[in-house]
Structure formats: C-alpha cells, structure tokens
Design an enzyme around this catalytic site. Structure first.
Site, PDB file in Angstrom:
ATOM      1  N   ARG A  42      52.610   2.137 104.278  1.00  0.00           N
ATOM      2  CA  ARG A  42      53.265   1.547 103.100  1.00  0.00           C
ATOM      3  C   ARG A  42      54.756   1.862 103.098  1.00  0.00           C
ATOM      4  NH1 ARG A  42      50.491   3.789  97.947  1.00  0.00           N
ATOM      5  NH2 ARG A  42      52.091   2.630  96.817  1.00  0.00           N
TER       6      ARG A  42
ATOM      7  N   LYS B 191      60.117   5.483  90.227  1.00  0.00           N
ATOM      8  CA  LYS B 191      60.990   4.403  89.751  1.00  0.00           C
ATOM      9  C   LYS B 191      60.460   3.742  88.481  1.00  0.00           C
ATOM     10  CE  LYS B 191      61.017   1.000  92.604  1.00  0.00           C
ATOM     11  NZ  LYS B 191      60.490  -0.292  92.152  1.00  0.00           N
TER      12      LYS B 191
ATOM     13  N   ARG C 249      47.779  11.897  95.043  1.00  0.00           N
ATOM     14  CA  ARG C 249      47.424  11.279  93.764  1.00  0.00           C
ATOM     15  C   ARG C 249      45.908  11.131  93.672  1.00  0.00           C
ATOM     16  NH1 ARG C 249      51.144   6.095  92.691  1.00  0.00           N
ATOM     17  NH2 ARG C 249      50.007   5.441  94.522  1.00  0.00           N
TER      18      ARG C 249
ATOM     19  N   ARG D  74      62.866  -8.189  96.281  1.00  0.00           N
ATOM     20  CA  ARG D  74      62.325  -7.456  97.416  1.00  0.00           C
ATOM     21  C   ARG D  74      62.969  -7.882  98.732  1.00  0.00           C
ATOM     22  NH1 ARG D  74      58.048  -4.276  95.970  1.00  0.00           N
ATOM     23  NH2 ARG D  74      56.838  -5.004  94.196  1.00  0.00           N
TER      24      ARG D  74
ATOM     25  N   ARG E 148      42.596   8.624  95.768  1.00  0.00           N
ATOM     26  CA  ARG E 148      42.657   7.164  95.825  1.00  0.00           C
ATOM     27  C   ARG E 148      42.400   6.687  97.243  1.00  0.00           C
ATOM     28  NH1 ARG E 148      47.045   4.556  92.243  1.00  0.00           N
ATOM     29  NH2 ARG E 148      47.274   3.365  94.130  1.00  0.00           N
TER      30      ARG E 148
END
Ligand SMILES: [Zn+2]
Length: 221
Positions: free
Chosen positions: A166, A15, A127, A90, A155
C-alpha cells in the site's frame, strides 16, 4: 481570506484525523472524496448516479466523474469560506483540474504530513479491528473493544507485506503530486511522527505561515 486547505500524506499519517480536527476548529467543512461520493449517490444527483453505475460494475470511478463530483461539492455555499480537502487529488491530472476549479478563489494551502516508512509500517500493522462491531483501535488499547467489549483481531489488510504494498502504491502516486505543489509558496510539509496534539500545533503554524505567503484573492500563486 478563505482558508482553502489541501492535505497530503500517506496512509497511517493521521491525515484524516488532523483534517477533521482542523476543520472543526475553524468551522469549515472537511471534504473527503469517499464521503462526497457516498453523498452524491445517496442524494441521487446525475453525476452521483453515474458514479454509482460505475461502482456497481465493480470499476473505479474515472477522473472525469471524480472531478465533476469535487467541483459540485466545492461550489456549494458552505465551502465558500474555506474547506479542508482530504483524499483528492490523487494524480497530477486531478491536481490540474482542481486548479481550474479554484480559478478566481483564494489560493490552495497545501500541507504534506510526512512520516518515516518504518513508523508507518509499525502503525499500520498494529491496528486492530473489533470482530463484532468493526471498530478500529491501535494495538496498545488491549484485546477488548472499547465500544462493545468484543474481541479485537488484526485487520486482514494490515499484514506487513500488504502494508508495504500500500505504501509503495501511495508513494508512486504521491511523489509527482508533491513535485507539482512543492514549488508553490503556499506549500508546507510537517512532521507527522509526533503526538497528535503536536502535529495539530505544527499544522496550525504551517498554515499560518503559508497564508502569509498566499497571493491576494483571484491570483494563482
Ligand atoms: Zn466492538
């Protein structure tokens, strides 16, 4: 008509990248809450200083402060001809506040970038981050940082269970938001599980289609 674009989508959907790319192609500002919060704090505006005091206490910035900061940013001259909003709202309460900020302006175009859960997990848990300079890179870029030659490591916040948590938090927050916007003629969802170029093309097409359904200036769709 000003192109007032709001982008929704889960972490890992691309995004931010698409928002940046689209904003640049149209010469309108990309507005993310993280950026404006930092800027409000740096320029020392009253609301920015309030936000800083809250963050310094290790607390989350409340809706009221966040909404004030977004209002101030959207009322600036460079956003008069349109903007790309990323990371706000949000919650439904923030969305309602945004509608009131937008009263009298061209309607919001709302684009939801959809990516299947297993693809998001794959993307987010692969990632890598450079140990030396903090640069982010996808797994397929190899073991060495393209910027500084440092060693790439996974990460710490991207193990699969953290990623799933998440995504769960995101879906809990975003589902009511998508319901809130879905009924509007200026809402579109696009497929984010494609190459970045294809997503950008679909995004432009969805925006063009949504614009043709947008109500005239000053009328809420
Ligand atoms: Zn590096």
């Amino acid at each position: 008509m000003a192109l007032n674009l709001l982008m929704l989508g889960p972490p890992g959907a691309g995004k931010g990248t698409q928002a940046e790319r689209f904003a640049q192609s149209r010469g309108i500002p990309k507005i993310s809450t993280g950026d404006i919060l930092r800027e409000a704090v740096n320029t020392g505006t009253e609301i920015g200083l309030r936000a800083k005091a809250i963050m310094d206490r290790g607390e989350l910035v409340h809706d009221e402060v966040m909404i004030g900061i977004v209002r101030e940013r959207l009322e600036r001259k460079d956003a008069a001809g349109g903007f790309v909003l990323d990371g706000f709202p949000r919650t439904v309460a923030q969305a309602a506040a945004l509608d009131s900020i937008m009263t009298g302006r061209d309607p919001l175009i709302v684009i939801d970038i959809m990516v299947p859960e297993d693809e998001l997990v794959r993307r987010l848990s692969s990632r890598m981050i450079c140990k030396d300079c903090g640069h982010n890179a996808p797994m397929e870029h190899g073991a060495v940082c393209a910027l500084c030659g440092g060693k790439l490591v996974q990460r710490a916040d991207d193990t699969e269970s953290v990623v799933l948590d998440r995504l769960k938090v995101y879906h809990g927050q975003s589902e009511p938001l998508v319901q809130y916007y879905r009924v509007r003629p200026t809402f579109r969802s696009i497929n984010g599980a494609q190459s970045p170029d294809q997503v950008a093309a679909d995004l432009a097409a969805a925006i063009a289609a949504a614009c043709s359904h947008a109500a005239p200036s000053g009328v809420r769709p």
